[in-house]
Design a protein around this motif. Structure first.
Motif, PDB file in Angstrom:
ATOM      1  N   LEU A 294     -31.162 -10.996 -62.896  1.00 18.94           N
ATOM      2  CA  LEU A 294     -31.535 -12.369 -63.210  1.00 18.94           C
ATOM      3  C   LEU A 294     -32.999 -12.538 -63.600  1.00 18.94           C
ATOM      4  N   SER A 295     -33.851 -11.584 -63.221  1.00 15.63           N
ATOM      5  CA  SER A 295     -35.278 -11.745 -63.473  1.00 15.63           C
ATOM      6  C   SER A 295     -35.939 -10.375 -63.596  1.00 15.63           C
ATOM      7  N   ASN A 296     -37.098 -10.357 -64.224  1.00 15.77           N
ATOM      8  CA  ASN A 296     -37.901  -9.128 -64.285  1.00 15.77           C
ATOM      9  C   ASN A 296     -38.778  -8.976 -63.050  1.00 15.77           C
TER      10      ASN A 296
ATOM     11  N   ASN B 115     -20.395 -23.662 -52.726  1.00 14.94           N
ATOM     12  CA  ASN B 115     -19.958 -23.562 -54.127  1.00 14.94           C
ATOM     13  C   ASN B 115     -21.087 -23.166 -55.065  1.00 14.94           C
ATOM     14  N   ILE B 116     -22.335 -23.318 -54.594  1.00 15.63           N
ATOM     15  CA  ILE B 116     -23.484 -22.911 -55.397  1.00 15.63           C
ATOM     16  C   ILE B 116     -24.541 -22.279 -54.482  1.00 15.63           C
ATOM     17  N   ILE B 117     -25.370 -21.447 -55.089  1.00 11.49           N
ATOM     18  CA  ILE B 117     -26.532 -20.897 -54.398  1.00 11.49           C
ATOM     19  C   ILE B 117     -27.759 -21.151 -55.263  1.00 11.49           C
ATOM     20  N   ALA B 118     -28.914 -21.203 -54.615  1.00 11.11           N
ATOM     21  CA  ALA B 118     -30.182 -21.358 -55.319  1.00 11.11           C
ATOM     22  C   ALA B 118     -31.053 -20.154 -54.995  1.00 11.11           C
ATOM     23  N   LEU B 119     -31.736 -19.630 -56.002  1.00 12.06           N
ATOM     24  CA  LEU B 119     -32.549 -18.432 -55.835  1.00 12.06           C
ATOM     25  C   LEU B 119     -34.014 -18.749 -56.113  1.00 12.06           C
ATOM     26  N   ALA B 120     -34.884 -18.388 -55.166  1.00 10.64           N
ATOM     27  CA  ALA B 120     -36.325 -18.571 -55.324  1.00 10.64           C
ATOM     28  C   ALA B 120     -36.910 -17.315 -55.953  1.00 10.64           C
TER      29      ALA B 120
ATOM     30  N   GLU C 248     -36.396  -7.168 -54.851  1.00 10.59           N
ATOM     31  CA  GLU C 248     -37.574  -7.119 -55.712  1.00 10.59           C
ATOM     32  C   GLU C 248     -37.216  -6.638 -57.117  1.00 10.59           C
ATOM     33  N   ASP C 249     -36.045  -6.024 -57.273  1.00 14.54           N
ATOM     34  CA  ASP C 249     -35.646  -5.552 -58.601  1.00 14.54           C
ATOM     35  C   ASP C 249     -35.146  -6.687 -59.505  1.00 14.54           C
ATOM     36  N   GLY C 250     -35.170  -7.947 -59.000  1.00 11.32           N
ATOM     37  CA  GLY C 250     -34.800  -9.095 -59.816  1.00 11.32           C
ATOM     38  C   GLY C 250     -33.313  -9.353 -59.915  1.00 11.32           C
ATOM     39  N   SER C 251     -32.529  -8.718 -59.048  1.00  8.53           N
ATOM     40  CA  SER C 251     -31.082  -8.910 -59.089  1.00  8.53           C
ATOM     41  C   SER C 251     -30.556  -9.392 -57.743  1.00  8.53           C
ATOM     42  N   ILE C 252     -29.326  -9.924 -57.766  1.00  7.18           N
ATOM     43  CA  ILE C 252     -28.587 -10.151 -56.533  1.00  7.18           C
ATOM     44  C   ILE C 252     -27.317  -9.299 -56.601  1.00  7.18           C
ATOM     45  N   SER C 253     -26.925  -8.786 -55.461  1.00  9.50           N
ATOM     46  CA  SER C 253     -25.682  -8.023 -55.389  1.00  9.50           C
ATOM     47  C   SER C 253     -24.742  -8.730 -54.421  1.00  9.50           C
ATOM     48  N   ILE C 254     -23.442  -8.667 -54.718  1.00 11.63           N
ATOM     49  CA  ILE C 254     -22.421  -9.336 -53.919  1.00 11.63           C
ATOM     50  C   ILE C 254     -21.499  -8.277 -53.338  1.00 11.63           C
ATOM     51  N   TRP C 255     -21.252  -8.361 -52.026  1.00 11.15           N
ATOM     52  CA  TRP C 255     -20.509  -7.337 -51.308  1.00 11.15           C
ATOM     53  C   TRP C 255     -19.382  -7.952 -50.482  1.00 11.15           C
TER      54      TRP C 255
END
Length: 296
Positions: free
Chosen positions: A134-136, A149-154, A114-121
């Motif tokens: 990526l977003s507010n 090779n790609i991801i899509a974010l809703a 919900e914070d508008g980010s993605i994290s990679i682990w």
């Protein structure tokens, strides 16, 4: 034909997430009950509360011998079935976690919030590799291309964001659903991206240039999940309108409606999640009515 096989009961609050274990015949569910519940699909019965959590769980993700849960508190927990214990229990976002996905080729875990980010682990040691704001507003779902090779974010801000997984750079960003995009999935052949929104529309996008190919007035309310069958050319959608719909994945025509209104059996409230079993023989759905329906 689709036929209701069994209804699993026991949750006392809305259920938001389902996951099938790598071990055949084991199902997990989670929601507002503050516990990850284990079920037997062979005996169609409750097994145990696998582990307690401190807040609602919005998503589950099964990978090999690991099961991940994302919580409203921003915490992620991970259970290792070999060691039979929690091996990761950490607040990694300051706001709720809404989806978790795996990049098998890179041995990485993707988390959106919900914070508008993605994290990679890293899946090797659960260390953070990268964090991308990526977003507010909320990033609700992650769709992974079959080639990874790609991801899509809703996104809640109505956009779909396309990200290159090699360096996590943004490839494309475009408006999709008003007021928000709530579900997303790549077609198994990789040629199409399917999205659903709070506008109750399904949209089919060409993955070459992300131009809109088709728009379908699919439901009466928000679409929360798009799930492709593991082998057959069909996919299912789950909606806040209490229905599940089955679609032809080749021509995107409606095939079947699973609802209380149409069949006399189904969910009484919002359908929040659904998954196909790995063998493709059953569709499992759940929602705000605290029930888990298993469809043959």
């Amino acid at each position: 034909m689709f036929k209701l096989h069994t209804t699993l009961t026991g949750h006392r609050n809305p259920i938001y997430a389902l996951a099938e274990s790598a071990k055949p015949g084991i199902l997990f569910s989670a929601g507002n009950d503050k516990g990850i519940v284990e079920w037997s699909l062979n005996k169609m019965e409750f097994i145990m509360v696998k582990w307690p959590i401190n807040s609602s769980a919005y998503c589950l993700c099964s990978h090999e011998h690991l099961l991940f849960a994302g919580e409203r508190s921003g915490k992620i927990t991970c259970f290792n079935f070999i060691d039979q214990k929690l091996v990761w229990n950490e607040i990694i976002h300051q706001k709720p976690i809404f989806d978790i996905k795996i990049l098998k080729n890179k041995n990485e875990l993707l988390v959106c919030s919900e914070d508008g980010s993605i994290s990679i682990w890293s899946l090797s040691d659960f260390k953070e590799i990268k964090r991308i704001p990526l977003s507010n507003q909320t990033i609700r779902k992650i769709g992974v291309h079959p080639e990874e090779n790609i991801i899509a974010l809703a996104c809640k801000d109505n956009r779909i964001i396309i990200v290159n997984t090699n360096d996590y750079s943004i490839i494309n960003s475009f408006e999709a659903h008003l007021p928000s995009t709530t579900s997303i999935s790549f077609h198994p052949n990789g040629d199409y991206l399917i999205s659903g929104g709070r506008d109750a529309q399904l949209k089919i996008w060409d993955t070459k240039d992300y131009k809109l190919i088709k728009q379908i007035p699919a439901h009466m309310n928000s679409i929360y999940k798009i799930a492709f069958h593991p082998t057959l050319p069909i996919f299912a959608t789950a909606s806040q309108d209490k229905s599940i719909k089955i679609w032809d994945a080749e021509n995107f025509k409606l095939f079947k409606i699973l609802s209380l209104e149409k069949l006399g059996i189904g969910h009484k409230h919002s359908v929040n999640d659904l998954i196909w079993t790995k063998d493709g023989k059953q569709l499992i759905s759940t929602g705000d009515d605290c029930l888990i329906h298993i469809w043959d």
